[in-house]
Design a protein around this motif. Structure first.
Motif, PDB file in Angstrom:
ATOM      1  N   ASN A  14       5.830   2.756  -0.988  1.00  0.00           N
ATOM      2  CA  ASN A  14       5.734   1.305  -1.123  1.00  0.00           C
ATOM      3  C   ASN A  14       5.211   0.737   0.197  1.00  0.00           C
ATOM      4  O   ASN A  14       4.979   1.486   1.155  1.00  0.00           O
ATOM      5  N   ASP A  21      11.865  -7.315  10.626  1.00  0.00           N
ATOM      6  CA  ASP A  21      11.346  -6.419   9.595  1.00  0.00           C
ATOM      7  C   ASP A  21      12.414  -5.446   9.098  1.00  0.00           C
ATOM      8  O   ASP A  21      12.099  -4.384   8.584  1.00  0.00           O
ATOM      9  N   THR A  55      14.420  -3.858   6.501  1.00  0.00           N
ATOM     10  CA  THR A  55      14.066  -3.832   5.094  1.00  0.00           C
ATOM     11  C   THR A  55      15.112  -3.119   4.276  1.00  0.00           C
ATOM     12  O   THR A  55      15.894  -2.315   4.784  1.00  0.00           O
ATOM     13  N   GLY A  86      12.298  -1.909  -0.408  1.00  0.00           N
ATOM     14  CA  GLY A  86      11.283  -2.085   0.623  1.00  0.00           C
ATOM     15  C   GLY A  86      11.037  -3.532   1.016  1.00  0.00           C
ATOM     16  O   GLY A  86      10.126  -3.816   1.773  1.00  0.00           O
ATOM     17  N   THR A  87      11.852  -4.477   0.512  1.00  0.00           N
ATOM     18  CA  THR A  87      11.614  -5.869   0.901  1.00  0.00           C
ATOM     19  C   THR A  87      12.259  -6.161   2.249  1.00  0.00           C
ATOM     20  O   THR A  87      13.269  -5.567   2.609  1.00  0.00           O
ATOM     21  N   ALA A  88      11.641  -7.102   2.960  1.00  0.00           N
ATOM     22  CA  ALA A  88      12.100  -7.407   4.306  1.00  0.00           C
ATOM     23  C   ALA A  88      13.063  -8.585   4.289  1.00  0.00           C
ATOM     24  O   ALA A  88      13.056  -9.417   3.372  1.00  0.00           O
ATOM     25  N   HIS A 126      18.038  -7.297   3.691  1.00  0.00           N
ATOM     26  CA  HIS A 126      18.018  -5.862   3.984  1.00  0.00           C
ATOM     27  C   HIS A 126      18.780  -5.070   2.932  1.00  0.00           C
ATOM     28  O   HIS A 126      18.609  -3.875   2.810  1.00  0.00           O
ATOM     29  N   GLU A 160       3.527 -10.080   6.452  1.00  0.00           N
ATOM     30  CA  GLU A 160       4.607  -9.155   6.810  1.00  0.00           C
ATOM     31  C   GLU A 160       5.512  -9.761   7.886  1.00  0.00           C
ATOM     32  O   GLU A 160       5.041 -10.515   8.746  1.00  0.00           O
ATOM     33  N   THR A 210       6.453  -0.970   2.609  1.00  0.00           N
ATOM     34  CA  THR A 210       7.237  -0.694   3.802  1.00  0.00           C
ATOM     35  C   THR A 210       7.055   0.752   4.243  1.00  0.00           C
ATOM     36  O   THR A 210       6.888   1.040   5.438  1.00  0.00           O
ATOM     37  N   ASP A 211       7.077   1.673   3.245  1.00  0.00           N
ATOM     38  CA  ASP A 211       6.851   3.085   3.558  1.00  0.00           C
ATOM     39  C   ASP A 211       5.488   3.266   4.225  1.00  0.00           C
ATOM     40  O   ASP A 211       5.328   4.060   5.149  1.00  0.00           O
ATOM     41  N   ALA A 252       3.088  -5.617  12.836  1.00  0.00           N
ATOM     42  CA  ALA A 252       2.302  -5.244  11.649  1.00  0.00           C
ATOM     43  C   ALA A 252       0.807  -5.238  11.978  1.00  0.00           C
ATOM     44  O   ALA A 252       0.065  -4.323  11.595  1.00  0.00           O
TER      45      ALA A 252
END
Lengths: 522, 560, 281
Positions: free
Chosen positions: A213, A497, A499, A504-506, A135, A240, A215-216, A246
């Motif tokens: 991105n 999830d 992030t 934006g990575t989980a 995160h 995801e 996640t956005d 998701a």
């Protein structure tokens, strides 16, 4: 000296590790920082088995120890960096003792790595998703960059910071502008001069703001601001974190287009599917490797059935949408890119063929490409901006362990498999023994399970049944699995999830689970 | 390393054997463990009688060696078994001397009979070696062996010649007493060596014209000087005690009956060449010599004749004894290094030569036992006095191993240049009434001579001029009752059995040579022999056709 | 630079160059079987031996470094004799049917492997098929050590195989000859990549050969980049009738040195797993 931080390159980047092994035979030292005693760690002079998500505490303690021992590269810091004083202050609380408490790594071992790294003539700091699937991924990376800046291990042959890319063109995708904030060649999409340059070349009006991105996008789907999605070569329904959520969002879209070589789980949800040719063997083009080397892919096979080249699909779609696009060849598209990206200007197809690829930047057709970046930091006087230190603080994984979910589950890859398994599932690997939950011998005793016994693994988000494999490389309270066999074991039902707000990575690397022996069948 | 193991696990006894072998072994870093592989394999084989998959896994885990590699090493050596085997094994020599003497029909009882190449007991042929695995393991040489394996207590060896220099203590001085050794002049040479210093020692050795007794006849002084001046460190000294040439037993006699002399000579050599660590690599079939050397090393250490402060002179030197495990090829110096390093005993490509890159890749002084024990008299009496013995080109005395059709088989010491016939007479001559038919000179890698060679002076240069070699000092005599063709077939089988298998000319050539001999295909023998001599990696293949070629020229083996 | 003469012609090569490199520099085609640029020379096959003036025995061109003033003969009667005999010895003991280089050398030196009597000993033995990806046919093994080196320190560092036994019985083996799936093997295929005789073979090639459908002249070879991780390994795809039948990597490639991992070597199958009805005819 080589530091592998959050990377099991022996299994995930075997041919990179082949080069590491050659270096070891010539006397290089290897340190591996990883919660698991992986096959990479077994080659190391030192293994730092930290607790999942305590990387910043470890890195800051290393930085503090280097400073305390007076081993920093003072001249480099003064000439080429900024923010050093704030950094020094920020690491001050990270004593070896405190770091040992947070990370679980013995203080003398932290000290050993700090001194070895600072004293090394040349040092590479390499990481993989163990650093970035958190995160606070960007902070993790900054913490490592701080160490390189502190010792001047950057911008010189044999020294640097290296994220080892997990996919064959993840570097090239970004370089080509397939990220929300960049045009091809790293040019900023919010920079007016760049915008005008591309508007001129493409004869269109371009937005002034960076896009979303992944996640956005999912957040926007949640807000119902995004209702149409065109997915090319991704399988978010399975890749995801928090998979059920998701999938529900993908189902809620007004229109979903999937372009892929397989009918993936995401494709099954789509309104329209464009069957595509495999880019690496059924069509022409380039990819860019982890060392920024642009390499040619060549067509060896005719694609099956009605599958088309990606570029042909895009051009045909553009024409349907009213644009006046001819059928570009991959080479034409590449030459256009070269005309707009300084990094790639000198890389014509002939040179790419002759030189087995060229690392960017390559400014003209006589330029060999740069073997490493940031050499400017060693020039006097300094050209361009100073390299900034970043004060970053330890921030544990979002999900703390508690009595209900006392086991840390972390995920990764195994040697013969890849991501959701749609590619690697296609061959008959004798190494493949199906998905397992790897646990320590201590935990196996605690839960009374043996190799092959099925257990139920439960997180706050979901629950799966999976057979156990006992791995002496794990310590008590740490479990490992992959998401290579999603159809059988949907690991991402468990993952969180949470992030990183910047990348934006989980946080695939850390969630809290409970393990219950199960008599039910998987 | 990320090693992988099968599920086989070791028994308690196997673990204990491995642990005992490794406890106290000095290895600072894990990459220094590999050289303990051979001792560990010995430990398992000695305790259990064979090396099981579980035992190998356990050993490999402790040594950080891949099991496949360790298996490759274990299967290289004839004394190890990687399949279940009875604890009691009788190795029965059926090599040339024992074959002529008559191999006894031994009752296996509860054990297993394994036929063996030359056991180095030709003076008391036929011979057997009885090995009993256990804790402790037991091994005893039996010679002459009868079907009941009744006798075999070590007897005083027959030695002769004059003047006795190398053999002066053999059979006369208690080999287990350091005091007796010193009382008979032992360690005077080391004392003098420490007085005169390394450079002077090397000068004297050079002046002595001493050359290697292992067969290659290279000047010892030059080797010593090369190692002493080699810039790379550390330097090692190695004593090649892997005496395995069929018909050879002189080094065994020296080690069994004058072991302190070997240790003292090594210490002198080590001091001269700047070595702090030495290895004696002794063949695995020599239990008595092994025990006596172990004893001598321990006593010398106690008396501070080895260790961190040799003779109180601040000189550091110590010796480790390493046992071979049944591989003739390990007498080849680079194969011997590989064997000590825990690898298969395959010869290396030369150059680089050992003086530059030998044991563990470092400058290494390697000499066989007989060569080394010449050092004492050179240091004490001076190189010039030594050079005055023998012939101008072949200085000093030489040990010869007389066996077969001779009245008193044994080890004989004569000055170089002594005629072959005179040497044989010293050993009592060929017993009547059967006339001498052939002489094997130099060993299985030497040559087969006709009786008209009795006038040959036993010097390096005269032998070479006659197309022969003194080799390892074998003089095996055959009278007219012997089937020469059978002898030659046994020699061919010896080379096939002992080829390491690394290079094609030797691996396949030795097999084709044996087959061609059975067919009497003289053309093939000649062509195979030339290719083996020219294209093999090491001396084994290069000399594997020597005896057969010489017999073809000197005698008529095929017509007998 | 080092100056020497080869077959009477002066040659200059860089310090450290081997006799083999010197020979190649002046266009002398020296046969080799156990030599490969990416591996440590073991000089075991001895087919590259040359005559060095002043040396009692012939010397291996692949391993011996060129020294100033060396006088080398590469085609003298002694050299020709040894090379011919070495090839005859190999051909008489090993099945060379899938070893094109060895067969070509046999022809060049007039080697007649059938000259050693009616029943010469051979290494004939049953083929080993114990996994889905590799086939091991040690009846074709000339014991060049290349696979051991590629599995070991020269590339993969897995050490799943080693030379076991001794002399004519020496052979390539896992520990106690366990099947590959029980061994340390990670199926990188680098051993197959370096095997000069077809003793080690991809199952795909073996099966096509068994059906009589292996058609090398009809195959295309295309270099591309592996589709898995980000290292950027060059794959050479060997394609027959629009099917990938084998994957190799160029030995001179700076990324791979000719070596790959299991995914690069075998992971291609997903592009050609088609429903049974769609199999190409």
């Amino acid at each position: 000296m080589i530091v592998l931080w959050g990377s099991n390159a022996r299994e995930t980047h075997p041919i990179f590790f082949h080069h590491v092994l050659r270096a070891l035979r010539r006397g290089a030292k290897l340190y591996v920082v990883d919660p698991r005693r992986t096959s990479s760690a077994r080659w190391a002079d030192g293994w730092l088995g930290l607790d999942v998500g305590s990387d910043i505490a470890l890195a800051n303690a290393i930085g503090r120890e280097i400073l305390a021992a007076g081993l920093e590269n003072r001249a480099f810091i003064e000439r080429a960096t900024s923010g050093f004083d704030a950094y020094r202050e920020s690491v001050e609380p990270y004593t070896l003792e405190r770091a040992e408490e947070i990370t679980g790594v013995a203080a003398p071992l932290i000290r050993e790595l700090a001194h070895a790294y600072a004293r090394a003539g040349r040092a590479e700091l390499c990481w993989t998703l163990g650093i970035t699937e958190h995160h606070n991924a960007v902070d993790n990376v900054r913490a490592l960059i701080n160490l390189a800046l502190l010792c001047g291990h950057v911008g010189r042959y044999g020294s640097g910071v290296n994220p080892l890319r997990g996919q064959n063109n993840v570097q090239g995708g970004g370089d080509m502008g397939a990220i929300p904030n960049k045009f091809p060649g790293g040019q900023d999409v919010e920079d007016e001069a760049s915008i005008r340059k591309f508007e001129g070349a493409w004869n269109v009006a371009l937005p002034r703001k960076a896009g979303w991105n992944l996640t956005d996008m999912f957040a926007a789907m949640e807000r119902r601001e995004l209702d149409t999605l065109y997915v090319v070569g991704e399988n978010p329904a399975q890749s995801e974190a928090d998979q059920e959520h998701a999938t529900a969002l993908l189902r809620g879209l007004k229109h979903l287009i999937v372009q892929d070589i397989f009918l993936t789980k995401t494709g099954e949800l789509a309104d329209v599917v464009f069957p595509a040719a495999a880019s690496w063997c059924e069509s022409e083009g380039t990819v860019t490797s982890s060392e920024r080397r642009v390499q040619r892919c060549r067509k060896a096979l005719d694609p099956p059935g009605d599958a088309w080249d990606d570029i042909a699909i895009l051009c045909a779609l553009a024409r349907r949408l009213g644009a006046d696009w001819p059928d570009y060849t991959p080479r034409q598209a590449w030459d256009e890119c070269r005309s707009l990206s300084e990094w790639h200007a000198g890389m014509n197809y002939e040179r790419l063929d002759a030189l087995d690829g060229i690392p960017w930047p390559c400014y003209d057709e006589t330029h060999p490409g740069e073997q490493f970046l940031h050499s400017r930091l060693w020039e006097a006087p300094l050209r361009g901006p100073r390299a900034p230190f970043a004060a970053v603080e330890h921030d544990p994984p979002v999900e703390a362990l508690d009595e209900e979910y006392p086991v840390r589950l972390t995920t990764g890859r195994r040697l013969d498999s890849f991501n959701t398994g749609v590619q690697s599932g296609g061959y008959r690997s004798p190494l493949r023994r199906g998905e397992t939950l790897d646990i320590s011998p201590d935990d196996a005793r605690r839960y009374g399970v043996a190799d092959g016994d099925t257990v139920r693994v439960t997180s706050r988000r979901g629950s799966i049944l999976v057979p156990v494999r006992i791995d002496p490389g794990l310590r008590e309270g740490l479990a490992f699995t992959t998401f290579h066999f999603n159809d059988a074991v949907a690991t991402n039902l468990l993952t969180i999830d949470a992030t990183d707000p910047k990348s934006g990575t989980a946080e695939f690397k850390a969630c809290a689970v409970r393990i219950d022996p199960s008599t039910g069948s998987g | 390393m990320d090693l992988h193991f099968t599920s086989a696990s070791a028994t308690d006894a196997e673990r204990a054997a491995v642990d005992a072998a490794l406890d106290g072994a000095r290895a600072a870093r894990r990459d220094e463990l590999r050289h303990l592989l051979l001792p560990v394999l010995h430990a398992i084989n000695d305790r259990i009688g064979w090396i099981s998959p579980g035992a190998l896994n356990y050993a490999c885990g402790r040594l950080e060696v891949a099991p496949a590699e360790a298996y490759g090493v274990a299967t290289f050596y004839a004394l190890f078994s990687t399949t279940p085997r009875a604890p009691r094994v009788v190795h029965v020599c059926d090599d040339i001397a024992c074959m002529v003497a008559g191999v006894p029909e031994i009752d296996a009882k509860d054990g297993e009979i394994v036929r063996s190449p030359c056991l180095g007991l030709c003076d008391r042929a036929p011979a057997a070696l009885v090995v009993e695995a256990g804790d402790p393991p037991r091994a005893r040489q039996v010679a002459p062996a009868d079907a009941a394996l009744a006798n075999g207590a070590p007897v005083r060896p027959a030695v002769g010649g004059a003047p006795l220099r190398l053999l002066q203590r053999v059979g006369r001085v208690d080999p287990e007493s350091l005091d007796a050794y010193r009382a008979s002049g032992g360690y005077a040479a080391l004392r003098r060596a420490l007085d005169i210093g390394p450079e002077r020692i090397i000068e004297e050795v050079a002046a002595s014209k001493l050359f290697g007794r292992g067969g290659a006849a290279f000047p010892t002084g030059r080797k010593m000087a090369a190692v002493a001046s080699a810039p790379a460190r550390p330097h090692y000294v190695v004593c090649n005690a892997d005496e395995s040439e069929p018909g050879t037993f002189k080094d065994r006699v020296l080690m069994e009956f004058d072991p302190f002399a070997v240790v003292e000579a090594m210490t002198i050599a080590a001091y001269a060449a700047g070595c702090e660590r030495g290895f004696i690599y002794i063949r695995g079939e020599y239990p008595l010599a092994t025990a006596r050397l172990e004893h001598a090393i321990a006593r010398s250490r106690e008396a501070r004749l080895l260790g961190d402060d040799v003779m109180g002179q601040g000189v550091r030197f110590d010796v480790e004894l390493r046992r071979g495990a049944g591989a003739y090829i390990c007498g080849e110096e680079t194969a011997l290094f590989n064997s000590i390093e825990g690898k298969r005993g395959e010869p290396r490509n030369k150059p680089p030569f050992p003086v530059e890159a030998g044991l563990f890749g470092k400058p290494t002084l390697i000499n066989n036992v007989e060569t080394l024990v010449n050092l004492q008299s050179i240091v004490l009496d001076g190189g010039a006095a030594y050079a005055a013995i023998g012939t101008p080109e072949s200085a000093g005395t030489r040990l010869f191993c007389l066996s077969g059709a001779v009245a008193h088989p044994g080890v004989y010491e004569v000055p170089h240049g002594t005629p072959l016939g005179a040497l044989i007479e010293t050993a009592g001559g060929v017993p009547a009434p059967h006339p001498l038919r052939a002489i094997l000179l130099g060993g299985a890698a030497g040559s087969m001579l006709a009786p008209d060679a009795l006038s040959l002076p036993l010097s390096h240069e005269a032998a070479r001029a006659a197309g022969a070699t003194l080799g390892s000092g074998v003089v095996m005599l055959f009278d007219d009752r012997v089937d020469l063709a059978a002898i030659l077939r046994r020699i061919a089988r010896f080379f096939r059995d002992e080829s390491c298998g690394q290079c094609v000319p030797c691996r396949v050539g030795t097999v084709r040579q044996e087959e061609a001999m059975a067919r009497g295909d003289v053309v093939a023998l000649d062509e195979i022999g030339r290719a083996m001599r020219d294209a093999s990696i090491c001396g084994l293949g290069q000399t594997a056709a020597n005896v057969i070629a010489s017999a073809g020229g000197n005698l008529e083996p095929w017509s007998s | 630079m080092v100056e020497l003469t080869i077959d009477g012609a002066p040659v200059r090569v860089p310090d450290g160059a081997t006799i083999l490199e010197a020979c190649r520099a002046i266009g002398i085609d020296t046969p080799t079987l156990c030599f490969l640029e990416s591996l440590t020379p073991v000089n075991a096959c001895r087919v590259c031996v040359v005559e060095l003036e002043g040396s009692r025995a012939l010397v291996p061109a692949c391993a011996r470094r060129a020294e100033p003033g060396m006088a080398i003969q590469t085609d003298s009667p002694r050299v020709r004799h040894s090379r011919k005999l070495v090839l005859e010895l190999l051909g008489s003991s090993v099945d060379l049917s899938t070893a094109p280089d060895a067969r070509r050398y046999c022809e060049r030196y007039g080697a007649d492997p059938r000259r050693f009597g009616a029943t010469p000993a051979t290494v004939a033995q049953p083929i080993k098929i114990d996994n889905e990806l590799y086939v091991r046919d040690y009846a074709k093994c000339i014991l060049c050590y290349k696979c051991v080196e590629a599995c070991g320190v020269d590339a993969q560092n897995t050490f799943a195989i080693a030379v076991a036994g001794r002399g004519f019985d020496a052979h390539i083996s896992t520990e106690y000859d366990v099947a590959l799936p029980d061994s340390a093997c990670v199926y990188c295929g680098n051993c197959i990549g370096v095997c000069p005789t077809g003793a080690l073979m991809f199952s795909s090639e073996h099966e096509l050969r068994a059906r009589g459908q292996w058609d090398e002249p009809a195959q295309t070879q295309t270099d591309t980049i592996c589709s898995y991780c980000g290292v950027g390994c060059t794959l050479t795809l060997h394609v027959q009738e629009n099917e990938i039948v084998k994957v190799t990597s160029p030995i001179e490639n700076g990324v791979t040195h000719g070596h790959l991992c299991v995914k690069g070597r075998f992971g291609y199958q997903y592009v050609q797993n088609r429903p049974p009805g769609e199999l190409s005819s």
